[in-house]
Each structure stands twice: as structure tokens, then as C-alpha cells.
Write a protein that holds these residues in place. Structure first.
Motif: not given
Length: 137
Positions: A21-23, A62-66, A68-74
Motif C-alpha cells: 500500500g505504500v506509494k 508525467v507526474g500527474a499521469r503517474k 492518476r494511475g496510482g503509481r505515485a503520490p503528489h
């Protein structure tokens, strides 16, 4: 005695702890924010406004897409960085357009011609005074 860095389970085997669960961190989001702030602060330069602004927009997307895909926070940080970069990009483009229009104006061409033919400082000052009068009228 165990020399493992992992905590010991009751059965004596070393545990490995993986929390699904940790991103992970979102490097593009942080990069977009830093570049966006820099683009906004340096919009009056071509490098600052155009290059840094464009990079901030790209990294923000790029950061927003990551995120939105649940692969990264912020995800919000990515969007803020992209918006700041876009503002720096737009402000720099406006400055360049204004500068280009001034350099292509008839008043500036007359001023440039006057200064090139002036031999003394007083003649150059008269050119500047004429240019100022032409621009303000």
C-alpha cells in the motif's frame, strides 16, 4: 544469533516486510514544481521562461499521469508545477512578443538609424529624446 537486518519471526526465520500500500515518491512532481517556480521567477529570460517553463509542463504532465494511475503520490504537486511552468512560459512569450514588436517598429528603426549616424554624445541624446517623443505620441 542472526546477523540479518530483518526482524526475527517467532519461528526463527528472518522476515521481509513489503507493504504493497505504500506509494513510491513522485520525482516528476517535485521536478515540475521546482522548474515551475524557477520559470515563474525567471520569466523575463528566454531560458527561464521558455525552457524551464516547457520542462515544468512536461514533468507536471508525467507526474500527474503517474499519480492518476496510482503509481505515485503528489498529483496536485504535479499540476501546480505544470501550471506555474505554463504561466512562466506564457509570460516569457508575451515579453518576447513585445520586444519583437518594439524592435520592428518604425520608431525604433528611426532611432537606430539616428544613433548610427550620430557622432557625438549630444547627438545621441537628441536621438533618444526624439525616440521618446515618438513613442509617447
Amino acid at each position: 544469533m542472526s546477523f540479518s537486518n530483518h526482524p526475527q519471526a517467532p519461528d526463527g526465520y528472518a522476515q521481509t516486510h513489503h507493504d504493497a500500500g505504500v506509494k513510491r515518491s513522485n520525482g516528476p512532481a517535485v521536478t515540475a514544481l521546482v522548474l515551475g517556480v524557477a520559470a515563474l521567477l525567471l520569466f523575463w529570460t528566454v531560458f527561464g521562461g521558455i525552457v524551464l517553463g516547457l520542462l515544468a509542463v512536461v514533468f507536471g504532465i508525467v507526474g500527474a499521469r503517474k499519480a492518476r494511475g496510482g503509481r505515485a503520490p503528489h498529483g496536485k504537486m504535479s499540476i501546480i508545477g505544470a501550471v506555474l511552468g505554463a504561466l512562466g512560459l506564457i509570460a516569457s512569450a508575451v515579453i518576447i512578443a513585445i520586444g519583437a514588436s518594439i524592435l520592428n517598429s518604425d520608431e525604433f528603426k528611426n532611432f537606430d538609424d539616428c544613433v548610427q549616424h550620430a557622432d557625438t554624445q549630444s547627438e545621441r541624446d537628441a536621438c533618444a529624446k526624439d525616440f521618446d517623443r515618438d513613442v509617447n505620441n
